[in-house]
Design a protein around this motif. Structure first.
Motif, PDB file in Angstrom:
ATOM      1  N   ARG B 205      -6.524  -8.325 -57.160  1.00 38.67           N
ATOM      2  CA  ARG B 205      -6.733  -7.579 -58.407  1.00 38.67           C
ATOM      3  C   ARG B 205      -5.432  -6.944 -58.922  1.00 38.67           C
ATOM      4  N   ILE B 206      -4.703  -6.322 -58.016  1.00 39.39           N
ATOM      5  CA  ILE B 206      -3.478  -5.628 -58.440  1.00 39.39           C
ATOM      6  C   ILE B 206      -2.480  -6.633 -58.979  1.00 39.39           C
ATOM      7  N   PHE B 207      -2.338  -7.746 -58.245  1.00 38.26           N
ATOM      8  CA  PHE B 207      -1.386  -8.770 -58.662  1.00 38.26           C
ATOM      9  C   PHE B 207      -1.783  -9.348 -60.023  1.00 38.26           C
ATOM     10  N   MET B 208      -3.077  -9.607 -60.190  1.00 37.98           N
ATOM     11  CA  MET B 208      -3.528 -10.174 -61.461  1.00 37.98           C
ATOM     12  C   MET B 208      -3.294  -9.197 -62.611  1.00 37.98           C
ATOM     13  N   ASP B 209      -3.575  -7.932 -62.365  1.00 39.29           N
ATOM     14  CA  ASP B 209      -3.365  -6.935 -63.423  1.00 39.29           C
ATOM     15  C   ASP B 209      -1.895  -6.816 -63.796  1.00 39.29           C
ATOM     16  N   ARG B 210      -1.056  -6.983 -62.789  1.00 37.48           N
ATOM     17  CA  ARG B 210       0.372  -6.855 -63.074  1.00 37.48           C
ATOM     18  C   ARG B 210       0.940  -8.074 -63.799  1.00 37.48           C
ATOM     19  N   THR B 211       0.319  -9.246 -63.617  1.00 39.04           N
ATOM     20  CA  THR B 211       0.970 -10.463 -64.113  1.00 39.04           C
ATOM     21  C   THR B 211       0.261 -11.129 -65.291  1.00 39.04           C
ATOM     22  N   ILE B 212      -1.048 -11.002 -65.402  1.00 36.94           N
ATOM     23  CA  ILE B 212      -1.740 -11.707 -66.494  1.00 36.94           C
ATOM     24  C   ILE B 212      -1.378 -11.055 -67.824  1.00 36.94           C
ATOM     25  N   GLY B 213      -0.965 -11.876 -68.758  1.00 36.57           N
ATOM     26  CA  GLY B 213      -0.599 -11.374 -70.081  1.00 36.57           C
ATOM     27  C   GLY B 213       0.755 -10.704 -70.135  1.00 36.57           C
ATOM     28  N   VAL B 214       1.535 -10.844 -69.079  1.00 33.00           N
ATOM     29  CA  VAL B 214       2.851 -10.218 -69.050  1.00 33.00           C
ATOM     30  C   VAL B 214       3.922 -11.269 -69.325  1.00 33.00           C
ATOM     31  N   GLY B 215       4.783 -10.977 -70.279  1.00 31.20           N
ATOM     32  CA  GLY B 215       5.902 -11.884 -70.558  1.00 31.20           C
ATOM     33  C   GLY B 215       5.470 -13.255 -71.002  1.00 31.20           C
ATOM     34  N   GLY B 216       4.463 -13.319 -71.832  1.00 28.65           N
ATOM     35  CA  GLY B 216       3.954 -14.608 -72.280  1.00 28.65           C
ATOM     36  C   GLY B 216       4.795 -15.212 -73.387  1.00 28.65           C
ATOM     37  N   ILE B 217       4.707 -16.512 -73.525  1.00 30.89           N
ATOM     38  CA  ILE B 217       5.371 -17.188 -74.639  1.00 30.89           C
ATOM     39  C   ILE B 217       4.477 -18.359 -75.040  1.00 30.89           C
ATOM     40  N   SER B 218       4.385 -18.589 -76.346  1.00 32.76           N
ATOM     41  CA  SER B 218       3.515 -19.669 -76.807  1.00 32.76           C
ATOM     42  C   SER B 218       4.219 -21.006 -76.632  1.00 32.76           C
ATOM     43  N   ALA B 219       3.438 -22.076 -76.630  1.00 35.97           N
ATOM     44  CA  ALA B 219       4.021 -23.410 -76.437  1.00 35.97           C
ATOM     45  C   ALA B 219       5.010 -23.728 -77.547  1.00 35.97           C
ATOM     46  N   ASP B 220       4.686 -23.341 -78.779  1.00 36.86           N
ATOM     47  CA  ASP B 220       5.578 -23.627 -79.903  1.00 36.86           C
ATOM     48  C   ASP B 220       6.932 -22.970 -79.736  1.00 36.86           C
ATOM     49  N   ARG B 221       6.891 -21.670 -79.395  1.00 37.89           N
ATOM     50  CA  ARG B 221       8.144 -20.945 -79.226  1.00 37.89           C
ATOM     51  C   ARG B 221       8.922 -21.503 -78.028  1.00 37.89           C
ATOM     52  N   ALA B 222       8.183 -21.824 -76.966  1.00 35.94           N
ATOM     53  CA  ALA B 222       8.843 -22.347 -75.771  1.00 35.94           C
ATOM     54  C   ALA B 222       9.558 -23.655 -76.094  1.00 35.94           C
ATOM     55  N   LEU B 223       8.913 -24.509 -76.891  1.00 39.83           N
ATOM     56  CA  LEU B 223       9.560 -25.772 -77.253  1.00 39.83           C
ATOM     57  C   LEU B 223      10.750 -25.527 -78.160  1.00 39.83           C
TER      58      LEU B 223
END
Lengths: 166, 402
Positions: B205-223
């Motif tokens: 739970r702690i790990f998921m809370d810390r990492t999900i939705g953190v530092g995301g980038i969309s596929a378009d921007r990533a490309l």
């Protein structure tokens, strides 16, 4: 299939930018087109947005110094990911005034790559949002990857290796 | 209650004050030497400016003065978490330029080594994500396994971190029985440890809370930012050089290219995790399918002859001397070769004018290209999330600065 796609790209480019193309070759099966420098961004924009070519991934971009011709080349390498086709575009700029428009308007990735090219070759990318040195120190006065700068100090006397040509 | 109401309008009238924070150049949480100047509003990052180049070593310039075989040690020092991939990528570039046909056995041996290197690379990255969320235990367990892989390298090439592994044309010697024993031991012992590591973090739970939705980038921007490797795949684009432009017989193996959906830290973690399992499976396949044959190709101009022949045979002695002094010319040409490195598409763009050294060598370093998206990815997030974002992007200073 592969050849057809490449042939189609060449066809489209010839149709649209006949006067811009200087040379088309394919060393080691890698389609390479040498272009005149003035319309490079239009060409990239065209092959980026054209539905048949769609080169929408900038693999890399770099400078090359040709001291004999007094020119600096800028090489762009694009990739069409869905159909897996690559193209390399090259332009040649005079060493006295190596200026070309920036590609950051199309690819965000071009930002640092252009800064790197500026840093090492002194190519000015006009319109770049933040064109300054990136890997070298800010107060460096030369563009170190140009061929006139040897790796070692040629005046060194303690290392006279005449036989193997340092 | 009354007090708060009177104070609030006053704050809004005042101009917003920001503080500036230097994250780096030598900060233990950045795992390398690079600086970020952060503009902060409390603990929220408003803007960031990256400064890189602290360990720039002029690899591209150095390469212009060195014979081809002496460039291999330079490539070691790019992504030092998986240097065998860099070495073999460079060898393959030169082989492509020379037009050498590589024996099947060499290709399979290379696949084994490259997948071991990929495991160590991903393992370091994922273990460090754990550390940055506060879970040191997994790190300690995984690093023991990394040690076992380094022992395999040691047996194959004599070195551990900067491996200088293999030669242009193949390997300097075949894998010894001891090396095979170590590989077998590793593929037996590693899966339970990795499984345990997954149990520790994946549904934590702690790990998921810390990492999900953190530092995301969309596929378009990533490309648009030319991401590659696990970071691009985490955003949902299935671009893997191994699958798209197979080199070194990757087409002979069955493997899945895992993709994520959100491109956030958790997805990057999961993609790397799955890739380790896939790498293990590729290694097993390569061992079962391993063909017999020579362990190097026939490239007398680049491949050192055996010592007995050097001492007893004039021809071999000449070749030995020429190779060591780097006096072998290569054909003129322009070649690009890319391999799937630990971080993404590692490309070598080589122009040869027919001399003993490259005329120009450009290194497409995946780190350098995708790290420029970092300020965009951390804008609006907390400082501690920025640390996590960086470690999950696996930014290796050596590769970044070349």
């Amino acid at each position: 299939m592969e050849l057809n796609k490449e042939a189609r790209t060449i066809e489209l480019l010839k149709e649209k930018f006949e006067d811009q193309i200087l040379l088309i070759e394919s060393p080691y099966n890698f389609l390479t087109v040498t272009l005149k420098a003035d319309k490079i961004i239009e060409v990239i924009q065209f092959i980026y947005s054209n539905s048949e070519t769609q080169y929408q991934y900038l693999t890399t971009l770099c400078g090359i110094h040709y001291p004999d011709q007094n020119q600096i080349a800028v090489m762009y390498q694009l990739h069409n990911l869905p159909s897996n086709h690559r193209i390399r575009l090259k332009i040649f700029l005079p060493i006295e005034n190596p200026t070309t428009p920036t590609l950051t308007t199309i690819f965000a990735a071009a930002n640092w790559l252009e800064r790197e090219t500026y840093d090492f070759y002194g190519v000015i990318f006009s319109g770049h949002p933040n064109l300054k040195r990136i890997l070298n120190v800010d107060d460096m006065l030369i563009f170190p990857m140009r061929k006139e700068f040897p790796l070692e100090d040629q005046r060194r006397e303690d290392k006279n290796d005449a036989l193997f040509g340092r | 209650m009354q007090d708060i109401k009177t104070i609030e309008p006053k704050i809004q009238q005042e101009e917003r004050q920001y503080s500036y924070l230097n994250l780096g150049p030598t900060h233990p949480a950045t795992h390398g030497i690079f600086q970020n100047v952060l503009k902060m509003d409390g603990e929220v990052i408003i803007d960031a400016v990256s400064t890189i180049g602290y360990i720039h070593r002029a690899f591209e310039k150095l390469a212009e003065r060195r014979p081809f075989y002496q460039i291999t040690p330079i490539t070691d020092r790019m992504n030092y978490c998986s240097s065998p991939i860099n070495n073999i990528g460079w060898h393959m570039t030169v082989e492509k330029l020379l037009g050498v046909e590589i024996p099947k056995r060499v290709q399979y041996l290379r696949v084994i080594i490259m997948e071991l290197a990929r495991i160590t690379d991903h393992l370091v990255c994922n273990a460090v994500i754990g550390v940055d969320t506060g879970a040191l235990t997994g790190f300690v367990y995984l690093f023991q396994q990394r040690e076992h892989v380094y022992e395999i390298y040691e047996e194959i090439c004599g070195a551990r971190l900067t491996t200088n592994l293999g030669r242009i044309g193949g390997f300097e010697r075949d894998f010894t029985p001891k090396a095979w024993a170590r590989i077998d031991k590793f593929i037996k012992e590693f899966p339970p440890v990795l499984k345990e590591f997954e149990k520790l973090l994946v549904r934590n739970r702690i790990f998921m809370d810390r990492t999900i939705g953190v530092g995301g980038i969309s596929a378009d921007r990533a490309l648009n930012y030319s991401f590659s490797g696990p970071n691009l795949r985490a955003a949902g684009v299935d671009y893997d050089v191994r699958a798209m432009n197979p080199y070194s017989s990757y087409e002979d193996f069955d493997f899945i290219v895992p993709v994520g959906t959100n491109g956030d830290t958790y997805d990057r973690f999961m993609v790397r995790q799955e890739e380790m399992w896939q790498s293990l499976s590729i290694i097993k396949q390569a061992i079962t399918k391993l063909p017999e044959g020579p362990f190097h190709a026939s490239v007398p101009d680049f491949y050192l002859p055996p010592k007995e022949e050097v001492y007893n045979n004039m021809e071999s002695l000449i070749y030995h001397f020429k190779i060591v002094m780097g006096e072998t010319d290569v054909p003129k040409g322009e070649v690009y070769h890319s391999v799937e490195g630990g971080n993404g598409e590692l490309g070598f763009y080589l122009i040869s004018d027919g001399g003993r050294t490259p005329f120009r060598l450009h290194l497409r370093r995946p780190c350098f290209i995708y790290y420029q998206a970092y300020p965009e990815m951390i804008k609006g997030s907390m400082l501690s999330d920025a640390i996590l974002t960086m470690s999950s992007m696996n930014v290796i200073a050596g590769e970044l600065d070349a």
